[in-house]
Design an enzyme around this catalytic site. Structure first.
Site, PDB file in Angstrom:
ATOM      1  N   ARG A 187      83.476  42.319  42.190  1.00 14.17           N
ATOM      2  CA  ARG A 187      83.309  40.869  42.095  1.00 14.17           C
ATOM      3  C   ARG A 187      82.066  40.457  42.860  1.00 14.17           C
ATOM      4  NH1 ARG A 187      87.552  37.918  45.224  1.00 14.17           N
ATOM      5  NH2 ARG A 187      85.873  37.248  46.595  1.00 14.17           N
ATOM      6  N   HIS A 197      85.822  34.134  45.055  1.00 14.17           N
ATOM      7  CA  HIS A 197      87.119  34.197  44.376  1.00 14.17           C
ATOM      8  C   HIS A 197      87.254  33.023  43.412  1.00 14.17           C
ATOM      9  CE1 HIS A 197      91.396  34.753  43.707  1.00 14.17           C
ATOM     10  NE2 HIS A 197      91.617  33.529  44.126  1.00 14.17           N
ATOM     11  N   TYR A 255      83.576  36.307  54.849  1.00 15.63           N
ATOM     12  CA  TYR A 255      84.111  37.667  54.955  1.00 15.63           C
ATOM     13  C   TYR A 255      83.141  38.727  54.440  1.00 15.63           C
ATOM     14  CZ  TYR A 255      85.563  36.465  50.133  1.00 15.63           C
ATOM     15  OH  TYR A 255      85.604  36.034  48.826  1.00 15.63           O
TER      16      TYR A 255
END
Length: 358
Positions: A249, A253, A262
Site C-alpha cells: 500500500r 489507509h 507510522y
C-alpha cells in the site's frame, strides 16, 4: 505449499499480447480513477476515500480471472476489481456520495462492498455452499447446472478477525467453491503485518481448514491472474483455496489516515514488493514488444474521458436524502434510531437557519 510466481517472457505464458494489453488498460483505468477520486474527496466532493495505489496489479489480475457468472465479494478498497469488471465508475463515485450501490442498475454478480472488516468472508462461504446446493438440485434433473465460484477479497488485517476463521472453516468443511483472496498490502491500517499476526505467512493459515494456501507476487498482474484462475478451477471441483497476494500500500489507509505518523516503522522489503506495479508492468510489456507510446497515450486519454463522463454523471444525480440511512433498515425504527433521526432533523433545521442568516 506456498509459491511466488515471478515475471516470465510473455511467450512462455498462456496470455496473448492482446490479453496482456487489456490487463494494462484496466490498470491504467484503475490508477486514473484512484487519483481522481482522491482529488475529489480532498475538495469535499465525496466522503472518505480508501486509496489503493500500488495494488492495481493485484486487483486487476484477480478480477481478470473471473468468469461472467462468478461472484465477487468486495470490500471498500477493492474498487479496482470492480472497475476491471466494468462496474460503471459513476456507480462507485455515487456510492461515496451517499447513493445506493449500482445506481445505474448495472447487472454484475458483485456482492455489495463490505465496510466492516471481514464480514464478507462468511457471506462468501455461505454463497459457495448455496452454489453447491443449487448445483446438486439442478444435476438431479431440475435444470441446467452452472459451474460458478466465488472470489472473496480482503486485506491482511481481516485475517485477525473471527469472521475470517469461521468463513474458512465452513468452506473447508462443506467444500464450498470459494477462493479467498487476501491482498497482503503489509498494513492493517497503521499496524505492519508482522505485528498483527505471528504466522509465517497468510497463506499458511489455510492449513488449519484443510485446503491449500498459495502466495503470488501481487505486483505481477499476469501471475495473479494465472494463480487465481487455477484457484478458481480448484474451487469449482470442491477444493477451496486461500491466495495471498503480496503487494504494498503506497498511500494512506483512507483519506482520514495520516501515514506519516507510522512511516518510521516501515520494514525493509524487496524491490519487487514495493515497486509501482503500473510502471513495472508497462516496462515489462515494452520489453516484450507488446506496448508502444501510441497505445499508452490512447489508453490514458480513454481513461480520462471515461472519468470525466463518470463525474458528470454522478453530479447529475440528485443528492441523497439524509433520512435514507434510516428508512431501509428496520420495518419499525427502534427507539435508539428514532432518537438519532430526531437529532438529524434538528441538525438540518439549525443548518438551514444558519444558511438563511448568511
Amino acid at each position: 505449499m506456498n509459491r511466488i510466481i515471478g515475471e516470465r517472457d510473455l511467450s512462455e505464458t498462456s496470455f496473448s499480447p492482446e490479453q496482456a494489453r487489456e490487463v494494462y488498460r484496466d490498470m491504467v483505468r484503475a490508477r486514473a480513477f484512484d487519483e481522481r477520486a482522491l482529488a475529489l474527496q480532498r475538495r469535499g466532493w465525496m466522503s472518505s476515500w480508501p486509496p489503493y495505489k500500488g495494488q492495481e496489479g493485484s486487483q486487476v489480475g484477480a478480477a481478470a480471472a473471473l468468469d461472467e457468472e462468478d461472484w465477487l465479494f468486495p470490500t471498500y478498497r477493492s474498487n479496482a476489481m470492480q472497475i476491471a469488471r466494468d462496474v460503471p465508475m459513476s456507480d462507485i463515485l455515487l456510492f461515496r456520495r451517499g447513493r445506493p450501490e449500482f445506481e445505474s442498475g448495472h447487472d454484475v454478480p458483485n456482492f455489495p462492498q463490505a465496510v466492516p472488516i471481514a464480514t464478507q468472508i462468511p457471506h462468501a462461504a455461505g454463497a459457495g455452499m448455496a452454489m453447491n446446493y443449487e448445483k446438486s438440485v439442478k444435476e438431479s434433473g431440475e435444470g441446467d447446472a452452472t459451474d460458478a465460484a466465488a472470489l472473496c477479497y480482503f486485506g491482511d488485517g481481516a485475517t485477525s478477525e473471527g469472521d475470517f476463521h469461521e468463513g474458512l472453516n465452513f468452506a473447508g468443511v462443506f467444500d464450498a467453491p470459494v477462493v479467498f483472496f487476501c491482498e497482503n498490502n503489509e498494513w492493517a491500517i497503521s499496524l505492519p503485518r508482522h505485528k498483527q499476526t505471528a504466522s509465517d505467512s497468510i497463506a499458511v493459515k489455510a492449513d488449519a481448514y484443510g485446503f491449500e494456501g498459495v502466495q503470488v507476487d501481487g505486483n505481477d498482474p499476469l501471475a495473479v491472474r494465472e494463480t487465481v484462475s487455477e484457484a478458481l478451477d480448484s474451487a469449482r471441483s470442491g477444493d477451496p483455496v486461500l491466495v495471498e497476494s503480496l503487494t504494498y500500500r503506497q498511500g494512506a489507509h483512507t483519506t482520514s489516515d495520516d501515514p506519516s505518523q507510522y512511516e518510521e516503522t516501515r520494514r525493509e522489503l524487496p524491490e519487487w514488493r514495493t515497486a509501482d506495479p503500473l510502471d513495472r508492468y508497462e516496462a515489462y510489456l515494452r520489453e516484450q514488444d507488446a506496448l508502444d507510446d501510441e497505445f499508452v497515450a490512447e489508453v490514458e486519454q480513454e481513461a480520462d474521458a471515461e472519468l470525466d463522463e463518470a463525474v458528470e454523471r454522478a453530479e447529475s444525480v440528485e443528492d441523497a436524502d439524509p433520512h435514507d440511512v434510516f428508512d431501509r433498515v428496520y420495518a419499525d425504527l427502534p427507539p435508539n434510531l428514532q432518537k438519532q433521526k430526531a437529532w438529524l432533523d434538528s441538525f438540518i433545521a439549525d443548518r438551514d437557519v444558519q444558511e438563511l442568516d448568511h
